[in-house]
Design an enzyme around this catalytic site. Structure first.
Site, PDB file in Angstrom:
ATOM      1  N   ASP A  10      37.610  37.545  27.596  1.00  0.00           N
ATOM      2  CA  ASP A  10      36.722  37.825  28.703  1.00  0.00           C
ATOM      3  C   ASP A  10      35.549  36.852  28.576  1.00  0.00           C
ATOM      4  O   ASP A  10      35.346  36.256  27.516  1.00  0.00           O
ATOM      5  CB  ASP A  10      36.251  39.288  28.612  1.00  0.00           C
ATOM      6  CG  ASP A  10      35.297  39.669  29.728  1.00  0.00           C
ATOM      7  OD1 ASP A  10      35.535  39.279  30.890  1.00  0.00           O
ATOM      8  OD2 ASP A  10      34.302  40.363  29.435  1.00  0.00           O
ATOM      9  N   ASP A  12      31.778  37.112  30.187  1.00  0.00           N
ATOM     10  CA  ASP A  12      30.437  37.683  30.008  1.00  0.00           C
ATOM     11  C   ASP A  12      30.443  38.742  28.911  1.00  0.00           C
ATOM     12  O   ASP A  12      31.221  39.690  28.942  1.00  0.00           O
ATOM     13  CB  ASP A  12      29.937  38.291  31.322  1.00  0.00           C
ATOM     14  CG  ASP A  12      29.852  37.245  32.434  1.00  0.00           C
ATOM     15  OD1 ASP A  12      29.518  36.088  32.130  1.00  0.00           O
ATOM     16  OD2 ASP A  12      30.131  37.586  33.596  1.00  0.00           O
ATOM     17  N   GLU A  18      25.664  38.663  27.675  1.00  0.00           N
ATOM     18  CA  GLU A  18      25.753  39.687  28.720  1.00  0.00           C
ATOM     19  C   GLU A  18      24.349  39.957  29.244  1.00  0.00           C
ATOM     20  O   GLU A  18      23.419  40.170  28.460  1.00  0.00           O
ATOM     21  CB  GLU A  18      26.356  40.968  28.133  1.00  0.00           C
ATOM     22  CG  GLU A  18      26.423  42.123  29.092  1.00  0.00           C
ATOM     23  CD  GLU A  18      27.350  41.875  30.265  1.00  0.00           C
ATOM     24  OE1 GLU A  18      26.864  41.947  31.419  1.00  0.00           O
ATOM     25  OE2 GLU A  18      28.539  41.613  30.044  1.00  0.00           O
ATOM     26  N   GLN A  55      34.615  37.691  38.545  1.00  0.00           N
ATOM     27  CA  GLN A  55      33.363  37.098  39.015  1.00  0.00           C
ATOM     28  C   GLN A  55      33.076  37.562  40.449  1.00  0.00           C
ATOM     29  O   GLN A  55      33.020  36.781  41.393  1.00  0.00           O
ATOM     30  CB  GLN A  55      33.420  35.571  38.913  1.00  0.00           C
ATOM     31  CG  GLN A  55      33.460  35.064  37.483  1.00  0.00           C
ATOM     32  CD  GLN A  55      32.225  35.442  36.689  1.00  0.00           C
ATOM     33  OE1 GLN A  55      31.111  35.408  37.193  1.00  0.00           O
ATOM     34  NE2 GLN A  55      32.421  35.816  35.427  1.00  0.00           N
ATOM     35  N   HIS A  94      36.846  38.105  43.782  1.00  0.00           N
ATOM     36  CA  HIS A  94      36.824  39.236  44.713  1.00  0.00           C
ATOM     37  C   HIS A  94      36.008  40.402  44.163  1.00  0.00           C
ATOM     38  O   HIS A  94      35.768  40.490  42.963  1.00  0.00           O
ATOM     39  CB  HIS A  94      38.261  39.715  44.979  1.00  0.00           C
ATOM     40  CG  HIS A  94      39.168  38.619  45.413  1.00  0.00           C
ATOM     41  ND1 HIS A  94      40.247  38.212  44.653  1.00  0.00           N
ATOM     42  CD2 HIS A  94      39.143  37.813  46.504  1.00  0.00           C
ATOM     43  CE1 HIS A  94      40.854  37.211  45.276  1.00  0.00           C
ATOM     44  NE2 HIS A  94      40.209  36.949  46.386  1.00  0.00           N
ATOM     45  N   CYS A 102      42.231  43.848  45.306  1.00  0.00           N
ATOM     46  CA  CYS A 102      43.047  42.651  45.093  1.00  0.00           C
ATOM     47  C   CYS A 102      43.888  42.852  43.842  1.00  0.00           C
ATOM     48  O   CYS A 102      43.624  43.752  43.050  1.00  0.00           O
ATOM     49  CB  CYS A 102      42.176  41.394  44.977  1.00  0.00           C
ATOM     50  SG  CYS A 102      41.294  41.289  43.417  1.00  0.00           S
ATOM     51  N   ARG A 105      41.899  41.067  40.173  1.00  0.00           N
ATOM     52  CA  ARG A 105      40.722  41.611  39.503  1.00  0.00           C
ATOM     53  C   ARG A 105      41.117  42.582  38.384  1.00  0.00           C
ATOM     54  O   ARG A 105      41.918  43.477  38.582  1.00  0.00           O
ATOM     55  CB  ARG A 105      39.833  42.323  40.533  1.00  0.00           C
ATOM     56  CG  ARG A 105      38.526  42.815  39.959  1.00  0.00           C
ATOM     57  CD  ARG A 105      37.639  43.399  41.069  1.00  0.00           C
ATOM     58  NE  ARG A 105      36.456  43.988  40.520  1.00  0.00           N
ATOM     59  CZ  ARG A 105      35.351  43.333  40.193  1.00  0.00           C
ATOM     60  NH1 ARG A 105      35.287  42.044  40.383  1.00  0.00           N
ATOM     61  NH2 ARG A 105      34.311  43.946  39.676  1.00  0.00           N
TER      62      ARG A 105
END
Length: 163
Positions: A10, A12, A18, A55, A94, A102, A105
């Site tokens: 991942d 962030d 973060e 994002q 999205h 979607c 995601r």
């Protein structure tokens, strides 16, 4: 032909600091330097490294894809300068409140599945490191072993979980 083993990451809270919400500009994009050594070790152990990140701030209009591209370029360049090659960054731009649901995601697994197919990944020897339960759900759906860390936690503290 031998398949690749991979560690998906991942972004962030794992590769960059973060902020509690979205990182909206380049000035706030702070790469976690304490992860250079453990990621180099994983690479030296033969793991391909790739980023999988939501994002949704793009959909919200909080930052542009151009700004996101600059953040990702900085991430790739900084890691490369420290001897670490990140094979690619997959991102979902999205957000369910703006675009509806979607497939890409997280907690959906489509980004992981695309990366695994592209890089011919052996799922049984691969991992997904994230700081959110949705990362673990996505990883599990793709057949990966998930490793949940706290935001900004050094990856070196979980290296023992990776064969």
């Amino acid at each position: 032909m031998k398949k690749n083993k991979a560690v998906f990451l991942d972004r962030d809270g794992v590769l960059n600091k973060e902020l509690g919400d979205y990182v909206c500009n380049l000035d706030d994009f702070h790469i976690l330097e304490h992860n250079f050594k453990p990621l180099k070790e994983l690479q030296d152990r033969g793991y391909l490294l790739a980023v999988i990140t939501n994002q949704g701030g793009v959909a919200k209009g909080w930052y542009s894809e151009e700004t996101l591209g600059k953040m990702h370029a900085r991430l790739l360049e900084t890691y490369e300068a420290n001897g670490i090659h990140i094979s690619d960054i997959y991102y979902c731009r999205h957000h369910p409140d703006y675009n509806g649901k979607c497939l890409c995601r997280k907690p959906g697994s489509l980004m992981l599945e695309k990366a695994m197919a592209r890089f011919d990944v052996d799922v049984s020897k691969s991992y997904f490191i994230g700081d959110n339960e949705r990362d673990m759900i996505a990883g599990e759906a793709a057949g990966l072993k998930g490793i949940l860390i706290k935001s900004d936690q050094p990856i070196g503290e979980v290296l023992h979980l990776i064969d």
